[in-house]
Each structure stands twice: as structure tokens, then as C-alpha cells.
Motif scaffolding. Sequence first.
Motif, PDB file in Angstrom:
ATOM      1  N   SER A   1      -5.733  -2.801  -2.721  1.00  0.00           N
ATOM      2  CA  SER A   1      -6.993  -1.681  -3.018  1.00  0.00           C
ATOM      3  C   SER A   1      -8.127  -1.594  -1.609  1.00  0.00           C
ATOM      4  CB  SER A   1      -7.254  -2.200  -4.295  1.00  0.00           C
ATOM      5  OG  SER A   1      -6.659  -2.479  -5.341  1.00  0.00           O
ATOM      6  N   LEU A   2      -7.995  -2.794  -1.627  1.00  0.00           N
ATOM      7  CA  LEU A   2      -9.378  -3.471  -0.141  1.00  0.00           C
ATOM      8  C   LEU A   2      -9.281  -2.547   0.594  1.00  0.00           C
ATOM      9  CD1 LEU A   2     -11.029  -6.394  -1.161  1.00  0.00           C
ATOM     10  CD2 LEU A   2     -12.179  -3.901  -1.346  1.00  0.00           C
ATOM     11  N   LYS A   3      -7.670  -2.605   1.665  1.00  0.00           N
ATOM     12  CA  LYS A   3      -7.668  -1.890   2.725  1.00  0.00           C
ATOM     13  C   LYS A   3      -6.745  -0.673   2.509  1.00  0.00           C
ATOM     14  CE  LYS A   3      -2.683  -3.365   2.559  1.00  0.00           C
ATOM     15  NZ  LYS A   3      -1.585  -1.631   3.387  1.00  0.00           N
ATOM     16  N   GLU A   4      -6.811  -0.252   1.001  1.00  0.00           N
ATOM     17  CA  GLU A   4      -6.086   1.129   0.963  1.00  0.00           C
ATOM     18  C   GLU A   4      -7.629   2.166   0.887  1.00  0.00           C
ATOM     19  OE1 GLU A   4      -3.270   2.566   2.600  1.00  0.00           O
ATOM     20  OE2 GLU A   4      -2.274   0.675   2.525  1.00  0.00           O
TER      21      GLU A   4
ATOM     22  N   LEU B   1      -0.240 -12.262  -7.391  1.00  0.00           N
ATOM     23  CA  LEU B   1      -0.078 -10.692  -7.209  1.00  0.00           C
ATOM     24  C   LEU B   1      -1.163 -10.216  -8.001  1.00  0.00           C
ATOM     25  CD1 LEU B   1       1.774  -8.114  -6.967  1.00  0.00           C
ATOM     26  CD2 LEU B   1       2.198  -8.220  -9.606  1.00  0.00           C
ATOM     27  N   ILE B   2      -2.763 -10.496  -8.504  1.00  0.00           N
ATOM     28  CA  ILE B   2      -3.846 -10.264  -8.857  1.00  0.00           C
ATOM     29  C   ILE B   2      -4.431 -10.370  -7.095  1.00  0.00           C
ATOM     30  CG2 ILE B   2      -5.998 -10.166  -9.939  1.00  0.00           C
ATOM     31  CD1 ILE B   2      -4.849 -11.394 -12.339  1.00  0.00           C
ATOM     32  N   GLU B   3      -4.603 -11.225  -6.693  1.00  0.00           N
ATOM     33  CA  GLU B   3      -5.584 -10.910  -5.597  1.00  0.00           C
ATOM     34  C   GLU B   3      -4.577 -10.226  -4.487  1.00  0.00           C
ATOM     35  OE1 GLU B   3      -6.020 -15.983  -6.131  1.00  0.00           O
ATOM     36  OE2 GLU B   3      -4.423 -15.457  -4.770  1.00  0.00           O
ATOM     37  N   ARG B   4      -3.202 -10.470  -3.984  1.00  0.00           N
ATOM     38  CA  ARG B   4      -2.394  -9.230  -2.813  1.00  0.00           C
ATOM     39  C   ARG B   4      -2.548  -8.040  -3.906  1.00  0.00           C
ATOM     40  NH1 ARG B   4      -1.339  -7.603   1.465  1.00  0.00           N
ATOM     41  NH2 ARG B   4       0.008  -5.557   1.770  1.00  0.00           N
TER      42      ARG B   4
ATOM     43  N   ARG C   1     -22.628 -15.180  -2.229  1.00  0.00           N
ATOM     44  CA  ARG C   1     -22.254 -15.466  -1.457  1.00  0.00           C
ATOM     45  C   ARG C   1     -21.231 -13.909  -1.519  1.00  0.00           C
ATOM     46  NH1 ARG C   1     -23.957 -20.621   1.253  1.00  0.00           N
ATOM     47  NH2 ARG C   1     -26.287 -20.063   2.289  1.00  0.00           N
ATOM     48  N   ASN C   2     -19.743 -14.899  -2.517  1.00  0.00           N
ATOM     49  CA  ASN C   2     -18.748 -13.990  -2.095  1.00  0.00           C
ATOM     50  C   ASN C   2     -18.333 -13.244  -2.628  1.00  0.00           C
ATOM     51  OD1 ASN C   2     -17.438 -15.775  -0.792  1.00  0.00           O
ATOM     52  ND2 ASN C   2     -16.765 -17.347  -2.883  1.00  0.00           N
ATOM     53  N   LEU C   3     -19.657 -12.667  -3.858  1.00  0.00           N
ATOM     54  CA  LEU C   3     -20.199 -11.455  -4.056  1.00  0.00           C
ATOM     55  C   LEU C   3     -20.557 -10.101  -3.843  1.00  0.00           C
ATOM     56  CD1 LEU C   3     -21.814 -12.184  -8.083  1.00  0.00           C
ATOM     57  CD2 LEU C   3     -18.941 -11.487  -7.298  1.00  0.00           C
ATOM     58  N   LEU C   4     -21.560 -10.596  -3.092  1.00  0.00           N
ATOM     59  CA  LEU C   4     -21.951 -10.001  -1.340  1.00  0.00           C
ATOM     60  C   LEU C   4     -21.061  -8.767  -0.847  1.00  0.00           C
ATOM     61  CD1 LEU C   4     -24.554  -8.413  -0.511  1.00  0.00           C
ATOM     62  CD2 LEU C   4     -25.583 -10.615   0.710  1.00  0.00           C
ATOM     63  N   SER C   5     -19.613 -10.598  -0.059  1.00  0.00           N
ATOM     64  CA  SER C   5     -19.126 -10.012   0.322  1.00  0.00           C
ATOM     65  C   SER C   5     -18.366  -8.772   0.274  1.00  0.00           C
ATOM     66  CB  SER C   5     -18.367 -11.225   1.419  1.00  0.00           C
ATOM     67  OG  SER C   5     -19.128 -12.177   1.898  1.00  0.00           O
ATOM     68  N   LEU C   6     -17.509  -9.149  -1.055  1.00  0.00           N
ATOM     69  CA  LEU C   6     -17.011  -7.823  -1.725  1.00  0.00           C
ATOM     70  C   LEU C   6     -17.682  -6.775  -2.077  1.00  0.00           C
ATOM     71  CD1 LEU C   6     -15.123  -9.765  -4.583  1.00  0.00           C
ATOM     72  CD2 LEU C   6     -13.598  -9.130  -2.362  1.00  0.00           C
ATOM     73  N   ASP C   7     -18.871  -6.847  -2.282  1.00  0.00           N
ATOM     74  CA  ASP C   7     -19.842  -5.881  -2.497  1.00  0.00           C
ATOM     75  C   ASP C   7     -19.674  -4.718  -0.694  1.00  0.00           C
ATOM     76  OD1 ASP C   7     -21.565  -3.585  -3.320  1.00  0.00           O
ATOM     77  OD2 ASP C   7     -22.548  -4.028  -1.403  1.00  0.00           O
ATOM     78  N   GLU C   8     -19.525  -5.834   0.219  1.00  0.00           N
ATOM     79  CA  GLU C   8     -19.675  -4.219   1.493  1.00  0.00           C
ATOM     80  C   GLU C   8     -18.131  -4.837   2.506  1.00  0.00           C
ATOM     81  OE1 GLU C   8     -23.749  -7.870   2.784  1.00  0.00           O
ATOM     82  OE2 GLU C   8     -21.232  -8.790   3.857  1.00  0.00           O
ATOM     83  N   ALA C   9     -17.507  -5.430   1.706  1.00  0.00           N
ATOM     84  CA  ALA C   9     -15.906  -4.469   1.454  1.00  0.00           C
ATOM     85  C   ALA C   9     -15.383  -3.715   0.182  1.00  0.00           C
ATOM     86  CB  ALA C   9     -14.738  -6.291   1.170  1.00  0.00           C
TER      87      ALA C   9
ATOM     88  N   GLY D   1       0.974  -0.830  -0.217  1.00  0.00           N
ATOM     89  CA  GLY D   1       0.087   0.234  -0.443  1.00  0.00           C
ATOM     90  C   GLY D   1       0.802   1.480   0.293  1.00  0.00           C
ATOM     91  N   SER D   2       1.735   1.257   0.065  1.00  0.00           N
ATOM     92  CA  SER D   2       3.112   2.216   0.053  1.00  0.00           C
ATOM     93  C   SER D   2       3.146   2.654  -1.222  1.00  0.00           C
ATOM     94  CB  SER D   2       4.436   2.189   0.212  1.00  0.00           C
ATOM     95  OG  SER D   2       4.973   1.370  -0.206  1.00  0.00           O
ATOM     96  N   ASN D   3       2.982   1.893  -2.260  1.00  0.00           N
ATOM     97  CA  ASN D   3       2.607   2.845  -3.733  1.00  0.00           C
ATOM     98  C   ASN D   3       1.344   3.002  -4.015  1.00  0.00           C
ATOM     99  OD1 ASN D   3       4.814   1.785  -4.814  1.00  0.00           O
ATOM    100  ND2 ASN D   3       4.761   0.296  -3.949  1.00  0.00           N
TER     101      ASN D   3
END
Length: 198
Positions: free
Chosen positions: A123-126, A115-118, A145-153, A87-89
Motif C-alpha cells: 500500500s505504501l509503495k504503490e 500478509l498484513i505487513e506485506r 517515533r514509529n508512528l511519526l515515521s509511518l506518517d512521513e511514509a 502491487g499488480s493487484n
Amino acid sequence: MKLVVALAGASGSIYAARFLRALSEIPGESYFIVSPPSLRIFSEEYETSVSKPEDVLDFIQTKWKPELKHKFHIRNFHDIGSDIASGSNVWDAMVVVPCSMKTIASINAGLTENLIERAADVSLKERRRLIVVPRETPYNRVHLRNLLSLDEAGAIILPASPGFYQIPKTLDDLGDFISGRIFNLLGVDSELYPKWVG
């Protein structure tokens, strides 16, 4: 505009290709990641042969000859120690197009095996914009469920479901519709398809 653009293994190479074609003509720069399954699928769906991310960009340049104004920095899919693994970049947004259900599940679970997942996790944490374009049908309950959880994140789910009010004449028109919707979410007026006027 500074993006991370990733192709993550689902059918629907046309959406990636048309987005990259249009992005090539917009000033800015992007980090570019392509998964090995995406290279295989791109080769099959475009009846060509690509074996590395550079080949994908070369194919797009050769096929459509866009006016190049965008710089792409290729990053290795397997390199979770890459600059964009931190996230420093800084980048403005990440677009995963198309996005496999495996990748969606991994991002949702916080797994960062490539790297895509990371980069998506970063992106989410920042709190940066993350747009995922799933191309799957039908969805099962696990997918939903996964899509809803990603939306919530904080991610934006943009299914590869083009509209038809534009009266598409070619497959490229369908690819441009989804690309245009991605650009809208990025705050860019791309004019890739006619807007609904009522």
C-alpha cells in the motif's frame, strides 16, 4: 470500494467489529486478514470463541444482523505469496484496525513477515491509502517515533481515541465513532455518529 481490512493483534476488537458491521452494508468488496493474536483477543473481549476469520464475520452477522452488501475475500495471515502481496493487484485503501505496536514497528521497518505487513508495505509503495488504528496507551518514545515515521511514509494514523461530544450511550457508540472517522478518511459518509455542529 475495494479495501484490504486487517485485524492486527491489539486490544480494541470493538473497533474492528463495528467497522466490519458498517462495512458489510456498503456495496463493494474487501480482502480480509486476521492475525492469530487477534482471534484470541476477539474471543476474550467478546466472550465468545472464534478460531478463524470466517468466525469473526459470522459473529458480526449473528450479533447485529447487518444487511449484507459487501463481499469479503479471506486471505491467510501467513501467506506472503498471496495475490495481495503484489502491487499488480489493485485496491483503494488498506485499514488495519486495531493495529498493534508490533505491526506498526514492522511496517515502519519494512519487514514483511506476514500478509498484513506485506499488504501494508505494498500500500505504501504503490501510494495507496493506509490507515492504521493503534490502540495502546501510553505511548513510549519508540511508539511515537514509529508512528511519526509511518506518517512521513504516507500512512494515516488514526488513534483509537473516540470523542465524547456525541454523548455516547453504549460501548458500541464509541466503536462507531472510530469507525465513522475511518469511513470519513475513505471518503464515505457513514453517519455512524452525530457530526459536531458548533
